[in-house]
Design a protein around this motif. Structure first.
Motif, short mmCIF file in Angstrom:
data_model
loop_
_atom_site.label_atom_id
_atom_site.label_comp_id
_atom_site.label_asym_id
_atom_site.label_seq_id
_atom_site.Cartn_x
_atom_site.Cartn_y
_atom_site.Cartn_z
N GLN A 171 13.92 36.05 -39.83
CA GLN A 171 15.08 35.28 -40.26
C GLN A 171 16.11 36.16 -40.95
O GLN A 171 17.31 35.99 -40.75
CB GLN A 171 14.64 34.16 -41.21
CG GLN A 171 15.79 33.27 -41.68
CD GLN A 171 15.37 32.31 -42.79
OE1 GLN A 171 14.92 32.73 -43.84
NE2 GLN A 171 15.51 31.02 -42.52
N GLN A 172 15.64 37.12 -41.76
CA GLN A 172 16.57 37.98 -42.47
C GLN A 172 17.43 38.78 -41.50
O GLN A 172 18.64 38.96 -41.72
CB GLN A 172 15.81 38.93 -43.40
CG GLN A 172 16.71 39.72 -44.34
CD GLN A 172 17.58 38.84 -45.19
OE1 GLN A 172 17.11 37.84 -45.75
NE2 GLN A 172 18.87 39.16 -45.29
N GLY A 173 16.83 39.23 -40.41
CA GLY A 173 17.61 39.95 -39.40
C GLY A 173 18.64 39.04 -38.75
O GLY A 173 19.78 39.46 -38.48
N GLN A 174 18.24 37.80 -38.49
CA GLN A 174 19.17 36.84 -37.88
C GLN A 174 20.30 36.48 -38.85
O GLN A 174 21.44 36.28 -38.44
CB GLN A 174 18.41 35.59 -37.45
CG GLN A 174 17.42 35.84 -36.33
CD GLN A 174 16.51 34.65 -36.09
OE1 GLN A 174 16.14 33.93 -37.01
NE2 GLN A 174 16.12 34.45 -34.84
N ILE A 175 19.98 36.42 -40.15
CA ILE A 175 20.99 36.08 -41.14
C ILE A 175 22.08 37.14 -41.18
O ILE A 175 23.27 36.82 -41.33
CB ILE A 175 20.34 35.91 -42.54
CG1 ILE A 175 19.56 34.59 -42.59
CG2 ILE A 175 21.40 35.92 -43.64
CD1 ILE A 175 18.81 34.36 -43.88
N GLU A 176 21.70 38.39 -41.04
CA GLU A 176 22.70 39.46 -41.06
C GLU A 176 23.70 39.28 -39.92
O GLU A 176 24.89 39.55 -40.07
CB GLU A 176 22.01 40.82 -40.96
CG GLU A 176 21.14 41.17 -42.16
CD GLU A 176 21.91 41.11 -43.47
OE1 GLU A 176 23.06 41.62 -43.50
OE2 GLU A 176 21.37 40.58 -44.45
N VAL A 177 23.21 38.83 -38.78
CA VAL A 177 24.10 38.56 -37.64
C VAL A 177 24.98 37.35 -37.94
O VAL A 177 26.19 37.36 -37.67
CB VAL A 177 23.28 38.31 -36.36
CG1 VAL A 177 24.20 37.91 -35.20
CG2 VAL A 177 22.48 39.56 -36.00
#
Length: 462
Positions: A171-177
């Motif tokens: 999720q953290q990676g997706q949040i950055e996007v």
């Protein structure tokens, strides 16, 4: 940039334990799958990790994503999943996964005290309730499912795993996007994940946003379930973004358009409208004219002169009734309503002629249209008798039926129903009114082919 420099773009000198590695399969043997990971050595994956029911699931040339385990003289050891290994290999693989943070694959076998039993290859692991998902769901929803987990404890025969930690990492990676993509005021699609007393949560592709109860609909609703259900796809407007606290505020109603945006053209003082009582208060009754637009009938306008202590003495919720607009404030979004025509008995000057609302006149039919009859009241004044004021129920051709009932040149007795912007609305003695969609279209000015008399009444509202 030289050709050598270009060739080194994306070249990896080293990897960290558990790091995600993407490469292209260059060779498949009986025991190993070799991967070009743009490093000095090739990546190697045990073939068994990529087999399903004895069949290899990839081919040469495929791009594959895996995780770095370790490196030795044989190459860069990668892991796609832990599971399906022989018992003599599983212990070593799980130890690597625990040390490096490499995801393992397991099947939720059964529910037990405090959580779930998860089968990973020949091993049995434990996943606490709090670690099976990011949000609470029924235990039955997980049973029999195959998930990826992180090993959080592997010692002295204890194997504990967490699906939630892996989900949070992803999720953290997706949040950055999403931080780069989402903008306040934007309308986006999402899926309702769960309902709460204070609203509904919507999955936005990596994080969740909340639709507060006040933003669920333009009309008042008791629960979020009155409007949406989990699994439903919705369009929402982003109201605010707080990445520091990972809070996103959404609006379902604003994505659907504000009904007050067209209220100025739809609602007019002295006109009659159909509504439904939605709330009763000591000071009056709130009447819904359409979802999102309500007006107040003050307590002094109820009871026909009788002093009331509460609107519930004469009305009840969900009761449908006819009301007139006494005053409207578009900017403050307030409408004052009354049960009686506020123009009744008023004498007004219309194009040099004095007309009293509620007074009878004998006029002459001047023109017939499908939506009504134009009646000349004086040399300079024409009023409109809407088709709903005339009893022609079931007529296939309203214009023809009106022609037969009130032929041009004939006299007709009418009553002044209302006056708006020097336009006079008429009715027959003791008749009601119910504007049709066609007539409302005419009133909005979207039709412009009604001839000289019709054009004179462009914009008329009854």
């Amino acid at each position: 940039m030289s050709e050598l420099d270009k060739s080194l773009v994306g070249f990896h000198s080293s990897f960290s334990p558990g790091e995600q590695v993407t490469g292209v399969i260059i060779s498949i043997t009986r025991d190993w799958v070799f991967v070009d990971v743009r490093a000095k050595s090739e990546g190697i994956i045990p073939r068994q990790e990529l087999e399903r029911d004895g069949e290899i699931s990839v081919k040469e040339g495929d791009e594959i994503t895996s995780h770095f385990s370790h490196q030795d003289s044989n190459g860069i050891h990668l892991m796609v999943r832990v599971g399906g290994k022989d018992s003599d290999q599983i212990d070593e693989a799980l130890a690597d996964a625990a040390a490096s943070g490499i995801p393992v694959e397991g099947k939720v076998a059964e529910e037990r005290k405090g959580g779930f039993e998860v089968t990973i290859g020949s091993q049995r692991a434990f996943c606490p309730y709090s670690q099976i998902d990011m949000h609470r769901r029924d235990a039955a929803d997980h049973l029999g499912r195959v998930y990826s987990f992180l090993v959080t404890e592997y010692a002295d025969g204890n194997l504990v795993v967490s699906r939630r930690k892996l989900m949070e990492q992803e999720q953290q990676g997706q949040i950055e996007v999403l931080k780069e993509r989402l903008q306040v005021g934007e309308i986006i699609g999402g899926e309702v994940t769960r309902l709460a007393d204070f609203g509904a949560f919507v999955e936005l592709g990596g994080t969740e946003g909340l639709i507060p109860m006040r933003e669920m609909a333009w009309k008042r609703v008791e629960t979020a379930g009155d409007v949406v259900q989990p699994g439903q796809t919705v369009q929402v407007k982003i109201l605010s973004l707080d990445w520091a606290r990972n809070r996103i505020s959404l609006s379902l109603r604003e994505a659907q358009g504000d009904p007050w945006g067209k209220a100025e053209n739809s609602y007019h003082v002295s006109n009659r409208y159909h509504g439904k009582v939605v709330r009763l208060m000591p000071f009056g009754a709130f009447v819904e004219l359409e979802p999102g637009i309500e007006g107040l009938v003050h307590i002094s306008k109820l009871g026909a002169g009788k002093r009331l202590r509460h609107a519930a003495e004469v009305l009840h919720e969900d009761e449908e009734l006819e009301v007139y607009i006494q005053a409207i404030d578009i900017e403050k979004r307030r409408i004052s309503l009354t049960m009686e025509n506020p123009q009744l008995g008023r004498t007004m000057d219309v194009d040099g002629a004095a007309l009293t609302v509620g007074q009878q006149h004998v006029g002459k039919v001047e023109e017939i249209r499908p939506f009504g009859v134009f009646v000349r009241l004086t040399d300079r004044l024409v009023g409109l008798l809407h088709v709903s004021e005339v009893s022609i129920d079931g007529a296939v051709n309203p214009g023809k039926a009106l022609w037969k009932r009130h032929p041009p040149g004939s006299e007709v007795t009418v009553v002044v129903k209302s006056i708006h912007n020097d336009r006079v609305s008429l009715m027959l003695p003791d008749s009601g009114d119910d504007d049709s969609d066609e007539f409302r279209e005419y009133l909005s000015g979207s039709q412009d082919d009604f001839g000289s008399v019709g054009s004179a009444f462009d914009g008329l509202s009854l």
